[in-house]
Each structure stands twice: as C-alpha cells, then as structure tokens.
Design a protein around this motif. Structure first.
Motif, short mmCIF file in Angstrom:
data_model
loop_
_atom_site.label_atom_id
_atom_site.label_comp_id
_atom_site.label_asym_id
_atom_site.label_seq_id
_atom_site.Cartn_x
_atom_site.Cartn_y
_atom_site.Cartn_z
N ASP A 195 0.85 -1.19 0.00
CA ASP A 195 0.00 0.00 0.00
C ASP A 195 0.89 1.25 0.00
N PHE A 196 0.29 2.43 0.09
CA PHE A 196 1.05 3.66 -0.09
C PHE A 196 2.05 3.91 1.04
N LYS A 197 1.90 3.19 2.16
CA LYS A 197 2.85 3.31 3.26
C LYS A 197 3.89 2.18 3.26
N GLY A 198 3.83 1.33 2.23
CA GLY A 198 4.77 0.22 2.17
C GLY A 198 4.33 -0.98 2.97
N ARG A 199 3.10 -0.96 3.49
CA ARG A 199 2.59 -2.10 4.25
C ARG A 199 2.23 -3.24 3.29
N GLY A 200 2.32 -4.45 3.80
CA GLY A 200 2.07 -5.61 2.97
C GLY A 200 3.31 -6.09 2.24
N ALA A 201 4.49 -5.65 2.68
CA ALA A 201 5.73 -6.01 1.98
C ALA A 201 6.05 -7.49 2.08
N TRP A 218 -7.52 -0.78 0.94
CA TRP A 218 -6.07 -0.89 0.67
C TRP A 218 -5.75 -0.13 -0.60
N ARG A 219 -4.91 0.88 -0.51
CA ARG A 219 -4.77 1.82 -1.62
C ARG A 219 -3.31 2.18 -1.86
N ASN A 220 -3.02 2.67 -3.07
CA ASN A 220 -1.65 3.02 -3.42
C ASN A 220 -1.38 4.51 -3.33
N LYS A 221 -2.36 5.28 -2.85
CA LYS A 221 -2.18 6.72 -2.62
C LYS A 221 -2.85 7.10 -1.31
N SER A 222 -2.33 8.13 -0.67
CA SER A 222 -3.00 8.67 0.52
C SER A 222 -4.15 9.57 0.06
N TYR A 223 -5.05 9.86 0.99
CA TYR A 223 -6.17 10.73 0.64
C TYR A 223 -5.70 12.15 0.33
N ASP A 229 -11.14 6.79 -5.78
CA ASP A 229 -11.69 5.49 -5.38
C ASP A 229 -11.68 4.49 -6.52
N ASP A 230 -11.94 4.96 -7.72
CA ASP A 230 -12.12 4.05 -8.86
C ASP A 230 -10.81 3.50 -9.40
N THR A 231 -9.69 4.15 -9.10
CA THR A 231 -8.42 3.71 -9.70
C THR A 231 -7.34 3.35 -8.69
N ASP A 232 -7.48 3.82 -7.46
CA ASP A 232 -6.36 3.70 -6.52
C ASP A 232 -6.55 2.67 -5.41
N ARG A 233 -7.66 1.94 -5.39
CA ARG A 233 -7.82 0.86 -4.43
C ARG A 233 -7.26 -0.42 -5.06
N ILE A 234 -6.29 -1.01 -4.40
CA ILE A 234 -5.46 -2.05 -5.02
C ILE A 234 -6.24 -3.31 -5.37
N MET A 235 -7.04 -3.82 -4.43
CA MET A 235 -7.77 -5.06 -4.70
C MET A 235 -8.84 -4.85 -5.76
N HIS A 236 -9.49 -3.68 -5.73
CA HIS A 236 -10.49 -3.37 -6.75
C HIS A 236 -9.87 -3.38 -8.15
N ALA A 237 -8.67 -2.80 -8.25
CA ALA A 237 -8.00 -2.75 -9.55
C ALA A 237 -7.63 -4.14 -10.03
N GLN A 238 -7.18 -5.01 -9.12
CA GLN A 238 -6.86 -6.39 -9.51
C GLN A 238 -8.08 -7.09 -10.08
N ILE A 239 -9.21 -6.91 -9.41
CA ILE A 239 -10.42 -7.60 -9.84
C ILE A 239 -10.92 -7.06 -11.18
N ARG A 240 -10.85 -5.75 -11.34
CA ARG A 240 -11.27 -5.16 -12.63
C ARG A 240 -10.45 -5.70 -13.80
N LYS A 241 -9.17 -5.92 -13.55
CA LYS A 241 -8.28 -6.37 -14.62
C LYS A 241 -8.25 -7.89 -14.75
N GLY A 242 -8.85 -8.60 -13.80
CA GLY A 242 -8.77 -10.05 -13.80
C GLY A 242 -9.80 -10.73 -14.68
N LYS A 243 -9.78 -12.05 -14.63
CA LYS A 243 -10.71 -12.86 -15.41
C LYS A 243 -11.84 -13.36 -14.52
N HIS A 244 -12.89 -13.85 -15.15
CA HIS A 244 -14.03 -14.41 -14.43
C HIS A 244 -13.86 -15.92 -14.31
#
Length: 213
Positions: free
Chosen positions: A95-101, A165-170, A176-191
């Motif tokens: 995330d934007f603080k380096g958490r989840g390393a 979980w996001r890659n930018k601070s507020y 919301d539509d582009t910077d939430r990490i899990m949301h972006a993975q799902i949008r780009k993923g397969k069904h």
C-alpha cells in the motif's frame, strides 16, 4: 455422507517453522471426529487464527455439525505474526505506506509450507474443496490469494475486509475508482465461474465516512 456423522471437534495446536516468513507460525487445527469418508472432507483456511477462541469458533462448528448444516471440514486457524500489517495485504503490491511487503512471502508460506504440512501431517492427499477466510486485513489477504490462485480454491469469506487498501494517501490525487489495489486487480482479472465470494461488514466498520455512502 451426512454431516451428522461428526460427533465432536478435536482441536490441535502446532507450530510450523517457516522459511518463507522466517518465524515459527502457530496453527490451530479443528478436526471433525468420526468422519466416515475423510477423502470427501473440505478444507477451510482462516487468517488471524489467534482470534478463534474469542470468537467461540469451536462452539460454532459443533452447533453447525449438530444441526447438519455443514459437511465435514478441516478448519485451520493461522496465527498472525508481530508483522501482521506487513504479512497481510496484496502480494503483488504494497500500500502507499509500504505495508504488505511480506504478503508475497505469506502466500509462499501457504502454498509451499502450510498445505504440504497439512497433507503430510493428516494424511490428506486432496480435499473435496478448499476455501479461505479472514477478517479485516486477513480478509484482504484471503481474497488476494483466492483471486490470484483460482484453480486452488472454490470459496472465500471476507469479513470486514480492508478493501480500502490503496496506493495513494487521501492527501494525494486519490481516486476510489483507480487507486484501491484489490479493486484494480479484480477489474483487470478474469471471471472464474466456480469461485464463490462471501462479504460481510458491520455497522461500525467505518466511522470516517468521507463519501457519505
């Protein structure tokens, strides 16, 4: 096989020496007793296993078996480490603080160490199906693993998941539509039609409702 064949729960506490995480991982195993056909048993992995006693998990399982609500299931509570905010997250991105390393290392622990340990320790070469569940950051981690390894799982339970979980601070140019990490993975993923998802959130999950939704 009817789940009524399960007469009780046997709980075992073990520690796995993990090379991936460079620590001993405490793991609690909730085994159904007197299962007629163990080969038809399912597997449920649960993050934040240290909270299962507080949750009354063993009593919950016994009640479900008593009412015939579930089929025999080996449940595995994985205790979080001191670096919980580093081990849980999304494996491909911090995330934007380096958490989840260490999320990628945690994922390696699941596949390279925990699952082989379960198969060997309990003589279970395969399971009818495998599921993963977690709470808060543990829910995010469970979703990340199941989403990225769909051939390995059939269900995921996300309880009050940290889907912020996001890659930018507020304070940055956050969206919301582009910077939430899990949301972006799902949008780009397969069904994957066999995957089933259970999401739960409570009334007090967020008390800083920035967008009034």
């Amino acid at each position: 096989m009817h789940s009524g064949t399960v007469s009780a729960i046997l709980t075992e506490h073990k520690a796995i020496e993990s090379a991936s995480l460079e620590r001993d991982v405490k793991v609690d195993f909730y085994l159904p007793k007197n299962v007629e056909r163990p080969g038809e048993m399912g597997l449920l992995l649960i993050n934040d296993g240290q909270d299962m006693e507080k949750l009354g998990f063993e009593n919950i399982l016994e009640k479900l078996y008593r009412h015939g609500a579930i089929q025999p299931l080996l449940c595995v509570g994985i205790h979080a480490g001191k670096d919980r905010k580093m081990e849980y997250g999304t494996a491909a991105f911090t995330d934007f603080k380096g958490r989840g390393a260490k999320a990628a290392a945690y994922t390696s622990f699941i596949f390279d160490e925990l699952l082989p340990f379960i198969k060997k320790e309990y003589n279970m070469p395969h399971f009818k199906e495998k599921s993963f569940a977690g709470f808060s950051l543990g829910g995010l981690m469970a979703l990340d693993i199941v989403w990225n390894y769909p051939q390995q799982f059939s269900k995921v339970g996300v309880f009050s998941g940290s889907l912020w979980w996001r890659n930018k601070s507020y304070e940055e140019d956050y969206n919301d539509d582009t910077d939430r990490i899990m949301h972006a993975q799902i949008r780009k993923g397969k069904h994957y039609p066999w995957l089933k998802f259970f999401f739960q959130c409570g009334l007090f999950d967020e008390n800083k409702d920035r967008n009034n939704n």
